[in-house]
Design a protein around this motif. Structure first.
Motif, short mmCIF file in Angstrom:
data_model
loop_
_atom_site.label_atom_id
_atom_site.label_comp_id
_atom_site.label_asym_id
_atom_site.label_seq_id
_atom_site.Cartn_x
_atom_site.Cartn_y
_atom_site.Cartn_z
N PHE A 14 16.42 -42.51 -65.63
CA PHE A 14 15.54 -42.59 -64.71
C PHE A 14 15.01 -44.09 -64.77
N THR A 15 14.79 -44.66 -65.94
CA THR A 15 14.67 -46.17 -66.19
C THR A 15 15.57 -46.44 -67.23
N LYS A 16 15.57 -47.91 -67.58
CA LYS A 16 16.23 -48.28 -68.62
C LYS A 16 16.43 -47.23 -70.02
N ASN A 17 15.40 -46.86 -70.40
CA ASN A 17 15.36 -46.15 -71.50
C ASN A 17 14.99 -44.57 -71.59
N LEU A 18 14.58 -44.44 -70.33
CA LEU A 18 14.07 -42.95 -70.24
C LEU A 18 15.52 -41.94 -69.43
N TYR A 19 15.58 -40.97 -69.92
CA TYR A 19 16.73 -39.99 -69.45
C TYR A 19 16.01 -38.71 -69.07
N LEU A 20 16.80 -38.06 -68.43
CA LEU A 20 16.35 -36.72 -67.90
C LEU A 20 16.38 -35.74 -68.97
N PHE A 21 17.44 -35.73 -69.99
CA PHE A 21 17.33 -35.00 -71.15
C PHE A 21 15.98 -35.20 -71.83
N ASP A 22 15.52 -36.36 -72.20
CA ASP A 22 14.35 -36.91 -72.91
C ASP A 22 13.11 -35.82 -72.14
N LEU A 23 12.86 -36.19 -70.85
CA LEU A 23 11.69 -35.50 -70.35
C LEU A 23 12.03 -34.12 -70.66
N VAL A 24 13.22 -33.47 -70.28
CA VAL A 24 13.29 -31.86 -70.79
C VAL A 24 12.97 -31.70 -71.99
N PHE A 25 13.73 -32.17 -73.00
CA PHE A 25 13.49 -31.79 -74.43
C PHE A 25 11.95 -32.17 -74.62
N LEU A 26 11.26 -33.25 -74.24
CA LEU A 26 9.79 -33.42 -74.69
C LEU A 26 8.93 -32.03 -73.88
N GLY A 27 9.26 -31.68 -72.64
CA GLY A 27 8.56 -31.02 -72.22
C GLY A 27 8.92 -29.57 -72.93
N GLY A 28 10.00 -29.24 -73.24
CA GLY A 28 10.16 -27.93 -74.15
C GLY A 28 9.63 -28.13 -75.39
N PHE A 29 9.53 -29.29 -76.08
CA PHE A 29 8.64 -29.37 -77.56
C PHE A 29 7.49 -29.20 -77.26
N LEU A 30 6.83 -29.68 -76.04
CA LEU A 30 5.34 -29.48 -75.87
C LEU A 30 5.06 -28.10 -75.43
N ILE A 31 5.74 -27.34 -75.03
CA ILE A 31 5.56 -25.87 -74.59
C ILE A 31 5.44 -25.11 -75.80
N ALA A 32 6.50 -25.56 -76.66
CA ALA A 32 6.67 -24.80 -77.94
C ALA A 32 5.36 -25.21 -78.60
N ALA A 33 4.74 -26.30 -78.78
CA ALA A 33 3.50 -26.61 -79.30
C ALA A 33 2.43 -25.78 -78.64
N TRP A 34 2.35 -25.77 -77.49
CA TRP A 34 1.51 -24.97 -76.64
C TRP A 34 1.45 -23.43 -77.14
N MET A 35 2.55 -22.94 -77.35
CA MET A 35 2.80 -21.57 -77.56
C MET A 35 2.36 -21.56 -78.96
N THR A 36 2.14 -22.39 -80.19
CA THR A 36 1.87 -22.14 -81.62
C THR A 36 0.66 -22.84 -81.73
N SER A 37 -0.16 -23.11 -80.66
CA SER A 37 -1.34 -23.88 -80.83
C SER A 37 -2.54 -22.96 -81.37
#
Length: 89
Positions: A14-37
């Protein structure tokens, strides 16, 4: 003669240092955090989300010790390696 490509796999950027995989991984990581909150003490939930977001960013950053891999991949490889296959003297 034929020329062989040096790289047959490339990440979607998307930008020089931002990849699609980064967004998907971070989204999944935050969903897991939300599920365990629900396991976190209620006044600390906001700090928990911030911590998990920072950890998600750190895990998806490039590894300095293992080129072309992410930090979470390096941690995974360190955990599953066979400790008896190589012994230093």
């Amino acid at each position: 003669m034929f020329s062989l490509p040096k790289e047959i796999y490339s990440d979607m950027k998307f930008t020089k240092n931002l990849y699609l995989f980064d967004l998907v991984f971070l989204g999944g990581f935050l969903i897991a955090a939300w599920m365990t909150s629900y396991l976190v003490y209620p006044p600390l939930v906001t700090i928990y989300y911030i911590f998990m977001g920072v950890m998600g960013i750190i895990f998806t950053s490039k590894s300095s010790s293992n080129p072309n891999k992410r930090k979470f991949q390096s941690i995974y490889f360190a955990l599953i390696r066979n400790r008896k296959s190589y012994i230093r003297y």
